[in-house]
Write a protein that holds these residues in place. Structure first.
Motif, PDB file in Angstrom:
ATOM      1  N   ASP A   9       1.404  -1.755  -0.139  1.00 12.50           N
ATOM      2  CA  ASP A   9       0.178  -0.042   0.096  1.00 12.50           C
ATOM      3  C   ASP A   9       1.090   1.717  -0.090  1.00 12.50           C
ATOM      4  O   ASP A   9       0.393   2.680   0.713  1.00 12.50           O
ATOM      5  CB  ASP A   9      -0.725  -0.310   1.420  1.00 12.50           C
ATOM      6  N   GLY A  10       1.895   1.327  -0.384  1.00  9.53           N
ATOM      7  CA  GLY A  10       2.874   2.207  -0.728  1.00  9.53           C
ATOM      8  C   GLY A  10       3.866   2.877   0.258  1.00  9.53           C
ATOM      9  O   GLY A  10       4.639   3.669   0.580  1.00  9.53           O
ATOM     10  N   VAL A  11       3.712   1.271   1.361  1.00 13.50           N
ATOM     11  CA  VAL A  11       4.812   1.678   2.862  1.00 13.50           C
ATOM     12  C   VAL A  11       5.983   0.761   2.363  1.00 13.50           C
ATOM     13  O   VAL A  11       5.334  -0.494   1.426  1.00 13.50           O
ATOM     14  CB  VAL A  11       3.650   1.392   3.272  1.00 13.50           C
ATOM     15  N   PHE A  12       7.064   1.207   2.535  1.00 12.10           N
ATOM     16  CA  PHE A  12       8.181   0.022   2.194  1.00 12.10           C
ATOM     17  C   PHE A  12       8.740  -0.004   3.811  1.00 12.10           C
ATOM     18  O   PHE A  12       8.243   0.022   4.109  1.00 12.10           O
ATOM     19  CB  PHE A  12       9.531   0.890   1.783  1.00 12.10           C
ATOM     20  N   ILE A  13       9.026  -1.637   3.535  1.00 13.73           N
ATOM     21  CA  ILE A  13       9.014  -2.709   4.184  1.00 13.73           C
ATOM     22  C   ILE A  13      10.322  -3.203   4.488  1.00 13.73           C
ATOM     23  O   ILE A  13      10.294  -3.554   3.563  1.00 13.73           O
ATOM     24  CB  ILE A  13       8.136  -3.954   5.239  1.00 13.73           C
ATOM     25  N   PHE A  14      11.301  -3.144   5.739  1.00  8.29           N
ATOM     26  CA  PHE A  14      12.245  -3.625   5.245  1.00  8.29           C
ATOM     27  C   PHE A  14      12.437  -4.401   6.854  1.00  8.29           C
ATOM     28  O   PHE A  14      12.470  -4.118   7.741  1.00  8.29           O
ATOM     29  CB  PHE A  14      13.767  -1.984   5.606  1.00  8.29           C
ATOM     30  N   LYS A  15      12.968  -6.194   6.296  1.00 14.28           N
ATOM     31  CA  LYS A  15      13.021  -6.567   7.669  1.00 14.28           C
ATOM     32  C   LYS A  15      14.475  -7.573   7.155  1.00 14.28           C
ATOM     33  O   LYS A  15      15.390  -7.881   6.352  1.00 14.28           O
ATOM     34  CB  LYS A  15      12.376  -8.082   6.801  1.00 14.28           C
ATOM     35  N   ASP A  41       7.391  11.977  -3.029  1.00 17.87           N
ATOM     36  CA  ASP A  41       6.813  13.052  -1.597  1.00 17.87           C
ATOM     37  C   ASP A  41       6.634  11.906  -1.134  1.00 17.87           C
ATOM     38  O   ASP A  41       6.260  10.846  -1.020  1.00 17.87           O
ATOM     39  CB  ASP A  41       6.478  13.834  -1.774  1.00 17.87           C
ATOM     40  N   SER A  42       6.725  12.542   1.044  1.00 13.25           N
ATOM     41  CA  SER A  42       6.024  11.351   2.445  1.00 13.25           C
ATOM     42  C   SER A  42       6.457  10.431   1.175  1.00 13.25           C
ATOM     43  O   SER A  42       5.186   9.146   1.903  1.00 13.25           O
ATOM     44  CB  SER A  42       4.055  11.800   1.878  1.00 13.25           C
ATOM     45  N   PRO A  43       7.804   9.790   2.127  1.00 14.11           N
ATOM     46  CA  PRO A  43       7.889   8.274   2.289  1.00 14.11           C
ATOM     47  C   PRO A  43       7.519   7.503   3.272  1.00 14.11           C
ATOM     48  O   PRO A  43       7.901   8.566   4.364  1.00 14.11           O
ATOM     49  CB  PRO A  43       9.254   7.992   1.925  1.00 14.11           C
ATOM     50  N   LYS A  44       6.562   6.178   3.467  1.00 16.14           N
ATOM     51  CA  LYS A  44       6.262   6.078   4.785  1.00 16.14           C
ATOM     52  C   LYS A  44       7.157   4.498   4.363  1.00 16.14           C
ATOM     53  O   LYS A  44       7.569   3.918   3.415  1.00 16.14           O
ATOM     54  CB  LYS A  44       5.339   5.390   4.598  1.00 16.14           C
ATOM     55  N   LEU A  45       8.177   4.099   5.616  1.00 17.72           N
ATOM     56  CA  LEU A  45       9.419   3.638   5.941  1.00 17.72           C
ATOM     57  C   LEU A  45       8.793   2.283   7.447  1.00 17.72           C
ATOM     58  O   LEU A  45       8.294   2.916   8.141  1.00 17.72           O
ATOM     59  CB  LEU A  45      10.489   3.773   5.972  1.00 17.72           C
ATOM     60  N   VAL A  46       8.969   1.495   7.189  1.00 20.67           N
ATOM     61  CA  VAL A  46       8.402   0.868   8.633  1.00 20.67           C
ATOM     62  C   VAL A  46       9.715  -0.762   8.590  1.00 20.67           C
ATOM     63  O   VAL A  46      10.195  -1.032   7.929  1.00 20.67           O
ATOM     64  CB  VAL A  46       7.378  -0.589   8.208  1.00 20.67           C
ATOM     65  N   PHE A  47      10.632  -0.443   9.184  1.00 24.96           N
ATOM     66  CA  PHE A  47      11.887  -1.789  10.073  1.00 24.96           C
ATOM     67  C   PHE A  47      10.978  -2.407  10.631  1.00 24.96           C
ATOM     68  O   PHE A  47      11.501  -2.117  12.286  1.00 24.96           O
ATOM     69  CB  PHE A  47      12.701  -1.107  10.139  1.00 24.96           C
ATOM     70  N   ASP A  48      11.584  -3.765  10.633  1.00 21.54           N
ATOM     71  CA  ASP A  48      11.347  -4.573  11.304  1.00 21.54           C
ATOM     72  C   ASP A  48      12.567  -5.695  12.184  1.00 21.54           C
ATOM     73  O   ASP A  48      13.121  -6.230  11.140  1.00 21.54           O
ATOM     74  CB  ASP A  48      10.416  -5.484  10.596  1.00 21.54           C
ATOM     75  N   PHE A  49      12.337  -5.728  12.839  1.00 24.37           N
ATOM     76  CA  PHE A  49      13.681  -5.734  14.132  1.00 24.37           C
ATOM     77  C   PHE A  49      13.479  -6.849  14.549  1.00 24.37           C
ATOM     78  O   PHE A  49      13.931  -7.250  15.121  1.00 24.37           O
ATOM     79  CB  PHE A  49      14.056  -4.599  15.522  1.00 24.37           C
ATOM     80  N   LYS A  50      12.518  -7.823  14.283  1.00 26.60           N
ATOM     81  CA  LYS A  50      12.107  -9.260  14.971  1.00 26.60           C
ATOM     82  C   LYS A  50      13.268 -10.223  14.870  1.00 26.60           C
ATOM     83  O   LYS A  50      13.852 -10.339  16.157  1.00 26.60           O
ATOM     84  CB  LYS A  50      10.847 -10.064  14.021  1.00 26.60           C
ATOM     85  N   ASP A  51      14.367  -9.910  13.498  1.00 26.96           N
ATOM     86  CA  ASP A  51      15.100 -11.214  13.509  1.00 26.96           C
ATOM     87  C   ASP A  51      16.639 -10.086  13.594  1.00 26.96           C
ATOM     88  O   ASP A  51      17.441 -10.896  13.566  1.00 26.96           O
ATOM     89  CB  ASP A  51      15.124 -12.085  12.647  1.00 26.96           C
ATOM     90  N   VAL A  52      17.015  -8.784  14.729  1.00 28.29           N
ATOM     91  CA  VAL A  52      17.941  -8.315  14.530  1.00 28.29           C
ATOM     92  C   VAL A  52      18.818  -8.708  15.839  1.00 28.29           C
ATOM     93  O   VAL A  52      18.035  -8.749  17.070  1.00 28.29           O
ATOM     94  CB  VAL A  52      17.721  -7.013  15.076  1.00 28.29           C
ATOM     95  N   THR A  53      19.760  -9.189  15.515  1.00 32.97           N
ATOM     96  CA  THR A  53      20.840  -9.197  17.329  1.00 32.97           C
ATOM     97  C   THR A  53      20.780  -8.812  17.971  1.00 32.97           C
ATOM     98  O   THR A  53      21.144  -8.521  19.371  1.00 32.97           O
ATOM     99  CB  THR A  53      20.871 -10.671  17.316  1.00 32.97           C
TER     100      THR A  53
END
Length: 121
Positions: A9-15, A41-53
């Motif tokens: 939906d126009g949101v970038f997700i980075f796992k 314009d108006s970039p929307k980013l989600v960073f998923d830290f689930k597997d970050v040690t």
């Protein structure tokens, strides 16, 4: 560190997976910049830290650089699945208000797509 990226939906997700340390930050910023190259314009980013040690100050600095690049465009960043170590780092750096923290990807995407309206005074 490994990065899996997607878009919803126009949101970038980075796992993110592994350690976010000095030797990895260039990969992170390059991956985000490449994803945003088609956004005007108006970039929307989600960073998923689930597997970050773990994450060091360089990793936090990379997130700050990304924020500094997108904020003038009206961009926002959300983080999800933040472990205690990463959350403590964000809190100690007083960035808890910069990176909006959510419990799930769905919740983060909904919040980024439906920002609170500012009341007229």
């Amino acid at each position: 560190m490994a990065i899996t990226q997607s878009e919803r939906d126009g949101v970038f997700i980075f796992k993110l997976d592994g350690r976010i340390i000095a030797s990895d930050v260039q990969d992170l910023t390059d991956t985000v910049q490449n994803s945003l190259s088609q956004v005007n314009d108006s970039p929307k980013l989600v960073f998923d830290f689930k597997d970050v040690t773990s994450m060091d100050s360089s990793g936090l600095g990379a997130l700050m650089k990304i924020y500094a690049d997108i904020h003038p465009l009206g961009g926002t960043i959300a983080v999800i699945n933040v472990n205690k170590h990463v959350k403590n780092l964000i809190v100690m750096a007083r960035l808890i208000t910069v990176f909006r923290n959510f419990e799930s990807e769905d919740e983060a995407i909904w919040a980024l797509l439906n920002p609170p309206s500012e009341s007229l005074q």
